[in-house]
Design a protein around this motif. Sequence first.
Motif, PDB file in Angstrom:
ATOM      1  N   GLN A 271       1.655   6.616  -6.884  1.00  0.00           N
ATOM      2  CA  GLN A 271       0.359   6.976  -7.455  1.00  0.00           C
ATOM      3  C   GLN A 271       0.305   6.709  -8.958  1.00  0.00           C
ATOM      4  OE1 GLN A 271      -1.449  10.635  -6.256  1.00  0.00           O
ATOM      5  NE2 GLN A 271      -0.796  10.466  -4.144  1.00  0.00           N
ATOM      6  N   PHE A 272       0.585   5.485  -9.333  1.00  0.00           N
ATOM      7  CA  PHE A 272       0.568   5.093 -10.741  1.00  0.00           C
ATOM      8  C   PHE A 272      -0.824   5.323 -11.343  1.00  0.00           C
ATOM      9  CE2 PHE A 272       3.644   2.269  -8.610  1.00  0.00           C
ATOM     10  CZ  PHE A 272       4.785   2.587  -9.316  1.00  0.00           C
ATOM     11  N   ALA A 273      -0.840   5.779 -12.589  1.00  0.00           N
ATOM     12  CA  ALA A 273      -2.122   5.983 -13.274  1.00  0.00           C
ATOM     13  C   ALA A 273      -2.779   4.653 -13.617  1.00  0.00           C
ATOM     14  CB  ALA A 273      -1.911   6.808 -14.541  1.00  0.00           C
ATOM     15  N   GLN A 274      -1.970   3.618 -13.796  1.00  0.00           N
ATOM     16  CA  GLN A 274      -2.498   2.296 -14.106  1.00  0.00           C
ATOM     17  C   GLN A 274      -1.889   1.270 -13.158  1.00  0.00           C
ATOM     18  OE1 GLN A 274      -2.538   1.066 -18.254  1.00  0.00           O
ATOM     19  NE2 GLN A 274      -2.306   3.185 -18.922  1.00  0.00           N
ATOM     20  N   VAL A 275      -2.750   0.562 -12.446  1.00  0.00           N
ATOM     21  CA  VAL A 275      -2.322  -0.548 -11.603  1.00  0.00           C
ATOM     22  C   VAL A 275      -3.263  -1.710 -11.858  1.00  0.00           C
ATOM     23  CG1 VAL A 275      -1.898  -1.383  -9.261  1.00  0.00           C
ATOM     24  CG2 VAL A 275      -1.442   1.009  -9.822  1.00  0.00           C
TER      25      VAL A 275
ATOM     26  N   ILE B 244       0.838  -1.208   0.000  1.00  0.00           N
ATOM     27  CA  ILE B 244       0.000   0.000   0.000  1.00  0.00           C
ATOM     28  C   ILE B 244       0.869   1.254   0.000  1.00  0.00           C
ATOM     29  CG2 ILE B 244      -1.576   1.375   1.422  1.00  0.00           C
ATOM     30  CD1 ILE B 244      -3.003  -1.178   2.177  1.00  0.00           C
ATOM     31  N   ASN B 245       1.899   1.275   0.812  1.00  0.00           N
ATOM     32  CA  ASN B 245       2.778   2.451   0.881  1.00  0.00           C
ATOM     33  C   ASN B 245       3.468   2.712  -0.450  1.00  0.00           C
ATOM     34  OD1 ASN B 245       2.135   2.862   3.582  1.00  0.00           O
ATOM     35  ND2 ASN B 245       3.855   1.641   4.348  1.00  0.00           N
ATOM     36  N   LEU B 246       3.870   1.637  -1.144  1.00  0.00           N
ATOM     37  CA  LEU B 246       4.526   1.799  -2.448  1.00  0.00           C
ATOM     38  C   LEU B 246       3.566   2.412  -3.463  1.00  0.00           C
ATOM     39  CD1 LEU B 246       7.159   1.104  -4.123  1.00  0.00           C
ATOM     40  CD2 LEU B 246       5.928  -0.942  -4.859  1.00  0.00           C
ATOM     41  N   ILE B 247       2.344   1.912  -3.498  1.00  0.00           N
ATOM     42  CA  ILE B 247       1.357   2.426  -4.456  1.00  0.00           C
ATOM     43  C   ILE B 247       0.991   3.868  -4.124  1.00  0.00           C
ATOM     44  CG2 ILE B 247      -0.970   2.107  -5.361  1.00  0.00           C
ATOM     45  CD1 ILE B 247       1.113   0.030  -6.275  1.00  0.00           C
TER      46      ILE B 247
ATOM     47  N   GLU C 130      -8.162   3.947  -6.796  1.00  0.00           N
ATOM     48  CA  GLU C 130      -9.202   4.737  -7.450  1.00  0.00           C
ATOM     49  C   GLU C 130      -9.320   6.141  -6.869  1.00  0.00           C
ATOM     50  OE1 GLU C 130     -12.713   2.364  -7.206  1.00  0.00           O
ATOM     51  OE2 GLU C 130     -12.135   1.059  -8.875  1.00  0.00           O
ATOM     52  N   SER C 131      -8.700   6.375  -5.724  1.00  0.00           N
ATOM     53  CA  SER C 131      -8.744   7.716  -5.124  1.00  0.00           C
ATOM     54  C   SER C 131      -7.753   8.673  -5.774  1.00  0.00           C
ATOM     55  CB  SER C 131      -8.463   7.634  -3.623  1.00  0.00           C
ATOM     56  OG  SER C 131      -7.092   7.284  -3.379  1.00  0.00           O
ATOM     57  N   PHE C 132      -6.823   8.147  -6.568  1.00  0.00           N
ATOM     58  CA  PHE C 132      -5.834   9.001  -7.220  1.00  0.00           C
ATOM     59  C   PHE C 132      -6.485   9.799  -8.354  1.00  0.00           C
ATOM     60  CE2 PHE C 132      -2.601   5.405  -6.240  1.00  0.00           C
ATOM     61  CZ  PHE C 132      -2.577   5.794  -4.913  1.00  0.00           C
ATOM     62  N   THR C 133      -5.932  10.963  -8.644  1.00  0.00           N
ATOM     63  CA  THR C 133      -6.384  11.773  -9.789  1.00  0.00           C
ATOM     64  C   THR C 133      -5.179  12.067 -10.672  1.00  0.00           C
ATOM     65  OG1 THR C 133      -6.081  13.751  -8.425  1.00  0.00           O
ATOM     66  CG2 THR C 133      -8.313  12.816  -8.536  1.00  0.00           C
TER      67      THR C 133
END
Length: 624
Positions: A367-371, A360-363, A407-410
């Motif tokens: 904040q990759f646009a695609q995971v 979780i901390n890495l992601i 999904e919370s990333f923009t």
Amino acid sequence: MEDIEDVVVAGAPPGLRLPLTAVVVKPKKKPRARSIRGDPLSRNPLIPGTQAIYMKTFGCSHNQSDSEYMAGQLSAFGYAITDEPEEADLWLINTCTVKSPSQSAMTTLISKCKDAKKPLVVAGCVPQGSRDLKELEGISIIGVQQIDRVVEVVEETLKGHEVRLLTRKTLPALDLPKVRKNKFIEILPINVGCLGACTYCKTKHARGHLGSYTVNSLVERVRTVISEGVREIWLSSEDTGAYGRDIGANLPSLLNAITAELPSDRSTMLRIGMTNPPFILEHLKEIANVLRHPCVYSFLHVPVQSGSNAVLTAMNREYTVSDFRTVADTLNELVPGMQIATDIICGFPGETDEDFAETINLIKEYQFAQVHISQFYPRPGTPAARMKKVPSTEVKKRSRELTAIFESFTPYQGLEGKIERIWITEIATDGIHLVGHTKGYIQVLVVAPDSMLGVSANVKITSVGRWSVFGELIEEPIQVKESTCEEHRVEEPSPSFDCCGGLCSKDVEACQCADNCGERVCNTELEAASASIAVDAAVVVKDPSGGKFASTIRSMLLRRRNLRSSERETVGSHTTKFSGNRQRRVITGKLATLDWILLSGMFASFLTAIALLALLSSEILSSS
């Protein structure tokens, strides 16, 4: 069409789930195959090439390419390829063994085929890696390296015979007939198999050890598909970064050779396929240099799978989280607008709460646009299948938690109002939007006619969503100016192209290396254009007949000025202009020699008209 670990079975994987209001992308449907029910001869299995074949493909882009090759050979032999299973005389299923759901979907489809009493051929990774499956009993099967013999297998199966082709030591040729799912996209397999031994993966069982195509054969294929109108080339394999290690080559040498063949007008783009961290680490600067090339998407799929070194060791991934960070940080630093996609497996055997917290901390950090988020599925015959499993309820919980965070990333916030060049290759399923991609491979949806497919255009980003952005086409045509950025190479340049790939523009996006060559060279071109305007403005033509002749001459001089500023003798441009919902296609060919011929003709016509008027006037005067 996804990469090897981005399998879509029923909709997108969790990390790519689309909300109900989103526009899902898929190529435009092909017309249905011809009906064959009225012709008794066409259903006779003793007459090869007169039947219809229904094809279904599961899995990765490599599988999709294999299906396109099989469809091409069958079509060349006379078989009709249909999207309607009921109309078909035989079903051909190309399978995937990466995840359990895809294999389950294959099993369901096999049952439907048997219920419909249709002859069946099963191809791909499942029969190759699990040839003794009960579901495959009594069914013709063809392995991943025997796709060039699909016509034989279909022929014999239609006669009622069971055929099993699974053993071969050579790779299928790249120049086989091919029917592309999307005529603008060529999926080019550069190698099969891999060098890894991941404890959870069954692909190695099916695709085997690494086997690479030669650089020359791949370059020749690139030349061919470009001549056929392809606008995107996807390099595909089980691990792109491992390319060539079995034949004394490497990925940078291949990429340099391919980019040297790409058109300088940027009409065809290259997308590099998935690569695992171990084999890209030693070539990071060279790969970054290629990703800066104007004709290469600044996008790379690099799976990390977990943010915990303990889990990566259990997976036998042969790299650490620090190695992955080195890859991501180096590419983000060296490549403007770089986009990195990654994969995560939730609930791998032995994964603790602490291990998952590290993921979780890495992601959150990147904040990759695609995971691409997957739950762990034990694959029979793999070491991981024998490991102690995390409870399924916990696996699902972790998958939902990570998906909510992702999904919370923009990632596209801030793009509104920006001008981007996109390459348009697909139609959205809403039937309204076309789908293009920026150089960073960001999906852009635009309202435009189908004639824009296969075209690149400038768009203004009007709004952004979580999964894609929306844009409006800009009326101004794209001007591509050729130049030689010989004095402005980036550090450690690749041998096959300069820092701007032979292109320069006052547009920073077009050059992609503005700090090195954008300003001085492009400004020099603008100065040359200004000087040309001054010279042309010194030419004054008086036209007593209303100014139309002078206007024509000014237009010719303007074209000649454009030819000077771009330092080319021949320029062809195809530009689409839009005003509201109206489209106007403007096709212009600028030929310097033709301009002079037309100019001379106009002068001659003008002088002839004056002479005729003078003669007519003298006759009138003499008669009076």
